[in-house]
Design an enzyme around this catalytic site. Structure first.
Site, PDB file in Angstrom:
ATOM      1  N   LYS A  52      -4.618  -5.824  14.946  1.00  0.00           N
ATOM      2  CA  LYS A  52      -3.737  -6.550  14.030  1.00  0.00           C
ATOM      3  C   LYS A  52      -2.513  -7.065  14.788  1.00  0.00           C
ATOM      4  O   LYS A  52      -2.022  -6.388  15.709  1.00  0.00           O
ATOM      5  CB  LYS A  52      -3.318  -5.597  12.908  1.00  0.00           C
ATOM      6  CG  LYS A  52      -2.547  -6.214  11.771  1.00  0.00           C
ATOM      7  CD  LYS A  52      -2.318  -5.158  10.694  1.00  0.00           C
ATOM      8  CE  LYS A  52      -1.514  -5.669   9.531  1.00  0.00           C
ATOM      9  NZ  LYS A  52      -1.301  -4.635   8.493  1.00  0.00           N
ATOM     10  N   SER A 130      -2.855  -5.929   4.109  1.00  0.00           N
ATOM     11  CA  SER A 130      -2.544  -7.004   5.005  1.00  0.00           C
ATOM     12  C   SER A 130      -3.363  -7.025   6.297  1.00  0.00           C
ATOM     13  O   SER A 130      -3.228  -7.966   7.083  1.00  0.00           O
ATOM     14  CB  SER A 130      -1.065  -6.930   5.361  1.00  0.00           C
ATOM     15  OG  SER A 130      -0.759  -5.675   5.932  1.00  0.00           O
ATOM     16  N   SER A 154      -2.893  -1.184   3.315  1.00  0.00           N
ATOM     17  CA  SER A 154      -3.337  -2.371   4.041  1.00  0.00           C
ATOM     18  C   SER A 154      -4.599  -2.219   4.869  1.00  0.00           C
ATOM     19  O   SER A 154      -5.146  -3.227   5.309  1.00  0.00           O
ATOM     20  CB  SER A 154      -2.228  -2.848   4.965  1.00  0.00           C
ATOM     21  OG  SER A 154      -1.328  -3.592   4.223  1.00  0.00           O
TER      22      SER A 154
HETATM   23  N1  GLN Z   1       0.334  -4.494  -0.222  1.00  0.00           N
HETATM   24  C1  GLN Z   1       1.364  -3.596   0.154  1.00  0.00           C
HETATM   25  C2  GLN Z   1       2.644  -4.324   0.412  1.00  0.00           C
HETATM   26  O1  GLN Z   1       2.642  -5.499   0.283  1.00  0.00           O
HETATM   27  C3  GLN Z   1       0.954  -2.780   1.346  1.00  0.00           C
HETATM   28  C4  GLN Z   1       1.042  -3.491   2.613  1.00  0.00           C
HETATM   29  C5  GLN Z   1       0.759  -2.636   3.814  1.00  0.00           C
HETATM   30  O2  GLN Z   1       0.211  -1.546   3.690  1.00  0.00           O
HETATM   31  N2  GLN Z   1       1.186  -3.087   4.977  1.00  0.00           N
HETATM   32  O3  GLN Z   1       3.658  -3.780   0.717  1.00  0.00           O
END
Ligand code: GLN
Length: 517
Positions: A52, A130, A154
């Site tokens: 990532k 994400s 994510s």
């Molecule tokens: N969807 C969650 C957020 O927007 C988690 C994102 C993540 O785990 N990086 O904060």
């Protein structure tokens, strides 16, 4: 331009690597050969890995999918990248993501959304986020392993949407040196793969203490984790010898709305069998929300009855009362930490530079620069976080959210059989459960088009099942759930089931996923 190589180019460029990968894959399929291979060498040697883009790499730029870090090439590798390369794994790509990890569908990227399937836009399904780019790379066989980060789901969410295995370790198990922070008290490095074995082998490589990351568990803390596991083992052995078990079938029926008449008939057969598995599975009633998609509820029930009927697990209804506040607490805490973390992107120190004219004007352009280079979702979170940390609001928002977080942790500690290694009174709970099984997301993957008209709060709802484990720092793994007989599997109906374990029981949850799901 777009720094992420298109799927097509990547296939062409990595041809040689994939030949080797295919060879490894066939080894992988035959268990016997796999075992020999495992004994011979680092098990992941030659595996391809997609990382990532918020994890720094010396060979490729790191942008967090943000304009603000365009062209940022740090000189060093993150600890995880170093460990992967040391084990002989081949880094094939940096992958697209939601800007700074803020999002659940990998659509908030400065380089455009990550999309799955369909030649027309209307058919594009969400890949989850994400870490959606890493998940897509694994799903499309561009890499064996995807490395992502999981702050509030994510890694687990893309795994659920793409029918992969996605693992979020206990907070502090894997070093975050070189991982660009979103919310420090929640961030973890997670692993995506097609099988739980691959996740286990990779996790085995990465779970090392690291002096350069003060939040990464040191040797003495890891020793405490081992001791806590030992306490559970003793209780399990004792219960095997002396405790008469309550038939799990009756317990399953107590889980309201989850037991159908058909499963009741099947369960009766189980009552007569005296062979019960030593592990107990908790089913939190608070997760059975009205908004849950029928296919997800079906998959949840099917998974539980399978575990009960085939493996004779005891299914125990449990209560995690603070869960209903977890999502709100998360969306106060994460943006608050993010607003503070992102303050350093001022156009002087990292990435894209301010223009000379901007510098000459000084002050006001600091905000103009940030306005131009952060995407709308990131700006929304910065505003949210700055507000909840401000003098007038901190007591009502940030402090309250911290309290909820503590309650969520205590709820989990009260139900697990293994004691929390970092609590003072650490005796194993004889009546506790070993793992909790809940869905990963409330619905199968949505269409990207349908997200465009949704409000931010509706989008945040999607994380309702993943954030509790994040707030408590617990290990959790998402695995593909069985498909409904009337809806044969296709990407639109992908559902993930999540196995959550006590802090430090990382291998426990991976083994569970590997052997029983
Ligand atoms: N969807 C969650 C957020 O927007 C988690 C994102 C993540 O785990 N990086 O904060």
């Amino acid at each position: 331009g777009n720094p992420y190589i298109s799927l097509h180019d990547q296939i062409r460029l990595q041809d040689a690597v994939f030949k080797q990968a295919a060879r490894l894959d066939s080894l992988h399929k035959s268990t016997k050969a796999w075992r020999n291979f495992y004994r011979l060498k680092s098990a992941n040697h030659g595996f391809t890995v997609a990382v990532k883009d918020n994890i720094v790499t010396a060979t490729l730029p790191t942008t967090c999918a943000s304009r603000i870090l365009k062209g940022f090439c740090p000189p060093e590798n993150a600890t995880v990248t170093k460990l992967l390369e040391k084990a002989g794994m081949v880094l094939v790509a940096k992958t697209n993501m939601d800007e700074f990890g803020m999002g659940s569908h990998s659509t908030h990227s400065a380089y455009g959304p990550v999309v799955n399937g369909g030649s027309v836009k209307r058919d594009h399904l969400s890949v989850g986020g994400s870490s959606g780019g890493s998940a897509l790379a694994v799903a499309k066989d561009l890499a064996h392993i995807g490395i992502g980060t999981d702050t509030g789901g994510s890694v687990r969410l893309p795994a659920a949407y793409m029918s992969l295995v996605g693992f979020k370790p206990s907070y502090g198990m894997i070093s975050r040196t070189g991982v660009i922070p979103y919310a420090n008290s929640l961030d973890t490095v997670g692993i995506l793969a097609k099988s739980a074995i691959d996740v286990r082998l990779t996790f085995d490589l990465l779970q090392r203490s690291d002096f350069s990351d003060p939040t990464c568990l040191g040797l003495s803390s890891r020793e405490r984790v081992r001791a806590a596991k030992h306490k559970r083992r003793r209780v399990v052995l004792a219960s095997k010898l002396f405790v008469t078990r309550v038939p799990s079938s009756r317990r399953l029926l107590e889980v309201q709305g989850l037991a159908s008449a058909a499963s009741r008939r099947r369960n009766l057969a189980v009552t007569t069998s005296q062979k019960y598995h030593t592990r107990r599975i908790g089913v939190p009633l608070e997760y059975n929300i009205d908004e849950m998609h029928p296919l997800v509820r079906w998959a949840w029930t099917a998974t539980l009855s399978h575990l009960q009927n085939v493996y004779k697990f005891e299914i125990v209804p449990i209560s995690l009362p603070s869960t209903k506040h977890a999502l709100s607490a998360y969306y106060v805490l994460a943006p608050a930490e993010a607003s503070s973390n992102l303050a350093k992107y001022d156009g002087v120190r990292y990435g894209r530079k301010r223009t000379a004219s901007a510098d000459a004007d000084g002050g006001p352009l600091y905000s103009a620069y940030r306005y131009d280079n952060f995407g709308p979702e990131v700006r929304r979170r910065i505003l949210l976080g700055t507000y909840t940390l401000s003098a007038g609001a901190i007591d009502n928002y940030f402090i309250q959210a911290q309290k909820v977080r503590r309650l969520v942790q205590q709820d989990f500690d009260a139900v697990f059989r293994m004691p929390n290694p970092f609590r003072d009174n650490t005796e194993a709970n004889i009546h506790g459960v070993d793992v909790i099984i809940v869905p990963t997301a409330p619905s199968p993957p949505p269409y990207i088009e349908s997200l465009k008209s949704s409000r931010p709060v509706e989008r945040y709802m999607n994380d309702v099942f993943t954030v509790p484990a994040s707030l408590a720092g617990l290990p959790a793994i998402s695995v593909p759930a069985p498909a409904h007989p009337d809806h044969p599997w296709n990407p639109e109906v992908a559902v993930g089931m999540q196995v959550i374990g006590q802090y430090g029981d990382d291998f426990g949850v991976i083994y569970f996923a590997q052997n029983f799901l």
